[in-house]
Design a protein around this motif. Structure first.
Motif, short mmCIF file in Angstrom:
data_model
loop_
_atom_site.label_atom_id
_atom_site.label_comp_id
_atom_site.label_asym_id
_atom_site.label_seq_id
_atom_site.Cartn_x
_atom_site.Cartn_y
_atom_site.Cartn_z
N TYR A 80 -16.03 -8.04 -62.82
CA TYR A 80 -16.93 -8.76 -61.93
C TYR A 80 -18.33 -8.22 -62.19
O TYR A 80 -18.57 -7.02 -62.05
N ILE A 81 -19.24 -9.09 -62.61
CA ILE A 81 -20.59 -8.65 -62.94
C ILE A 81 -21.59 -9.37 -62.05
O ILE A 81 -21.60 -10.59 -61.99
N ASP A 82 -22.41 -8.59 -61.36
CA ASP A 82 -23.47 -9.14 -60.52
C ASP A 82 -24.73 -8.34 -60.84
O ASP A 82 -24.84 -7.19 -60.44
N ALA A 83 -25.63 -8.97 -61.58
CA ALA A 83 -26.84 -8.31 -62.08
C ALA A 83 -26.43 -7.11 -62.92
O ALA A 83 -25.79 -7.27 -63.94
N TRP A 84 -26.73 -5.89 -62.49
CA TRP A 84 -26.37 -4.71 -63.27
C TRP A 84 -25.14 -4.01 -62.70
O TRP A 84 -24.74 -2.97 -63.17
N TYR A 85 -24.52 -4.58 -61.69
CA TYR A 85 -23.35 -3.98 -61.06
C TYR A 85 -22.09 -4.56 -61.69
O TYR A 85 -21.92 -5.77 -61.75
N THR A 86 -21.21 -3.72 -62.17
CA THR A 86 -19.97 -4.18 -62.81
C THR A 86 -18.80 -3.43 -62.19
O THR A 86 -18.85 -2.22 -62.02
N LYS A 87 -17.73 -4.18 -61.86
CA LYS A 87 -16.52 -3.52 -61.37
C LYS A 87 -15.31 -4.29 -61.88
O LYS A 87 -15.37 -5.50 -62.09
N PRO A 88 -14.21 -3.58 -62.12
CA PRO A 88 -13.01 -4.26 -62.61
C PRO A 88 -12.38 -5.14 -61.53
O PRO A 88 -12.45 -4.83 -60.34
N ALA A 89 -11.79 -6.24 -61.96
CA ALA A 89 -11.11 -7.14 -61.04
C ALA A 89 -9.75 -7.51 -61.64
O ALA A 89 -9.65 -7.78 -62.83
N LYS A 90 -8.72 -7.49 -60.82
CA LYS A 90 -7.38 -7.90 -61.23
C LYS A 90 -6.95 -9.03 -60.32
O LYS A 90 -7.30 -9.06 -59.15
N GLY A 91 -6.16 -9.93 -60.86
CA GLY A 91 -5.66 -11.02 -60.05
C GLY A 91 -4.65 -11.84 -60.83
O GLY A 91 -4.18 -11.43 -61.90
N PHE A 92 -4.34 -13.00 -60.29
CA PHE A 92 -3.42 -13.89 -60.98
C PHE A 92 -3.75 -15.32 -60.60
O PHE A 92 -4.43 -15.58 -59.61
N VAL A 93 -3.28 -16.24 -61.43
CA VAL A 93 -3.40 -17.67 -61.18
C VAL A 93 -2.07 -18.31 -61.52
O VAL A 93 -1.22 -17.70 -62.19
N ILE A 105 -5.07 -25.05 -63.74
CA ILE A 105 -5.10 -23.64 -63.37
C ILE A 105 -5.40 -23.55 -61.88
O ILE A 105 -6.49 -23.90 -61.44
N LEU A 106 -4.41 -23.09 -61.11
CA LEU A 106 -4.51 -23.08 -59.66
C LEU A 106 -4.82 -21.68 -59.13
O LEU A 106 -4.20 -20.70 -59.54
N SER A 107 -5.74 -21.61 -58.19
CA SER A 107 -6.00 -20.37 -57.49
C SER A 107 -4.85 -20.10 -56.53
O SER A 107 -4.35 -21.02 -55.89
N PRO A 108 -4.42 -18.85 -56.40
CA PRO A 108 -3.34 -18.55 -55.46
C PRO A 108 -3.82 -18.42 -54.02
O PRO A 108 -3.02 -18.20 -53.12
N ALA A 109 -5.12 -18.57 -53.77
CA ALA A 109 -5.67 -18.39 -52.42
C ALA A 109 -5.46 -19.65 -51.59
O ALA A 109 -5.89 -20.73 -51.98
N CYS A 110 -4.83 -19.51 -50.45
CA CYS A 110 -4.61 -20.63 -49.55
C CYS A 110 -5.96 -21.16 -49.07
O CYS A 110 -6.88 -20.39 -48.78
N SER A 111 -6.09 -22.47 -49.00
CA SER A 111 -7.36 -23.08 -48.61
C SER A 111 -7.66 -22.91 -47.12
O SER A 111 -8.74 -23.23 -46.68
N HIS A 112 -6.71 -22.39 -46.34
CA HIS A 112 -6.93 -22.22 -44.91
C HIS A 112 -7.43 -20.82 -44.59
O HIS A 112 -8.54 -20.66 -44.10
N LEU A 113 -6.62 -19.79 -44.91
CA LEU A 113 -7.01 -18.42 -44.57
C LEU A 113 -7.27 -17.53 -45.78
O LEU A 113 -7.63 -16.38 -45.62
N GLY A 114 -7.03 -18.03 -46.98
CA GLY A 114 -7.27 -17.24 -48.18
C GLY A 114 -6.13 -16.31 -48.56
O GLY A 114 -6.27 -15.51 -49.47
N CYS A 115 -4.99 -16.38 -47.87
CA CYS A 115 -3.83 -15.56 -48.23
C CYS A 115 -3.29 -16.04 -49.58
O CYS A 115 -3.49 -17.18 -49.97
N SER A 116 -2.57 -15.18 -50.28
CA SER A 116 -1.97 -15.56 -51.55
C SER A 116 -0.70 -16.37 -51.31
O SER A 116 0.21 -15.90 -50.63
#
Length: 181
Positions: A80-93, A105-116
């Motif tokens: 995850y890069i935001d300007a000069w800030y970088t951090k690792p991100a893990k996830g799944f689709v 390619i589907l996001s696993p985040a529920c459209s209601h509360l964001g749960c996987s």
């Protein structure tokens, strides 16, 4: 004789000093703004070869993903890069073949509360055969294409695949809202 009276300044000297300070402040502001803009532009440029810049996650070889049948969970690692800030991100689709044969390619985040969301069990599918995904937080149900089937109106978000050098990438920061609906 030691005078304690402040030195008087002429109007011309005052205006000259004030103008120099104002020009210096404007030059400093313009220079720092230009530096930040240059850094942001050069940081986001995509190289001619190789993977896209940060925030893109490699999902796998395009040929392998296009052969998938049904819905498959694919894990990814990215930065995850935001300007000069970088951090690792893990996830799944979840990846499926769309009706037109293209990758969905589907996001696993529920459209209601964001749960996987998770794949629905056989018992859940027995009552609603169109249900493929289920949200454990509040029971929303989605079909294999990410469309909402129960408890919510909007389907799962999707990602636009980026094909580069025989691989498929997604921008983890830019899901398309409710495109699965």
């Amino acid at each position: 004789m030691d005078r304690k009276v402040p030195h008087t300044i002429t109007r011309r000297a005052f205006l000259g000093t004030t103008a120099k300070l104002a020009i210096g402040a404007a030059a400093l502001l313009a220079g720092s703004t230009g530096l930040f803009y240059y850094g942001a532009v050069t940081h986001r440029k995509s190289p001619a070869a190789g993977p896209p810049p940060g925030n893109y996650a490699r999902l796998g070889a395009a040929a392998d993903l296009e052969r998938l049948r049904g819905v498959t969970r694919v894990d990814y690692e990215a930065e995850y890069i935001d300007a000069w800030y970088t951090k690792p991100a893990k996830g799944f689709v979840y990846i499926a073949a769309g009706e037109d044969g293209k990758l969905l390619i589907l996001s696993p985040a529920c459209s209601h509360l964001g749960c996987s969301v998770v794949p629905a069990t056989e018992a859940q599918r027995a009552g609603r055969p169109e249900t493929y995904f289920w949200c454990p937080c509040h029971g929303a149900e989605f079909d294999a294409a990410g469309g909402a089937t129960f408890a919510v109106e909007r389907g799962l978000d999707t990602f636009e695949p980026v094909f580069l050098d025989g691989s498929v990438y997604i921008d983890i920061m830019k899901p398309i809202p409710g495109a699965g609906a």
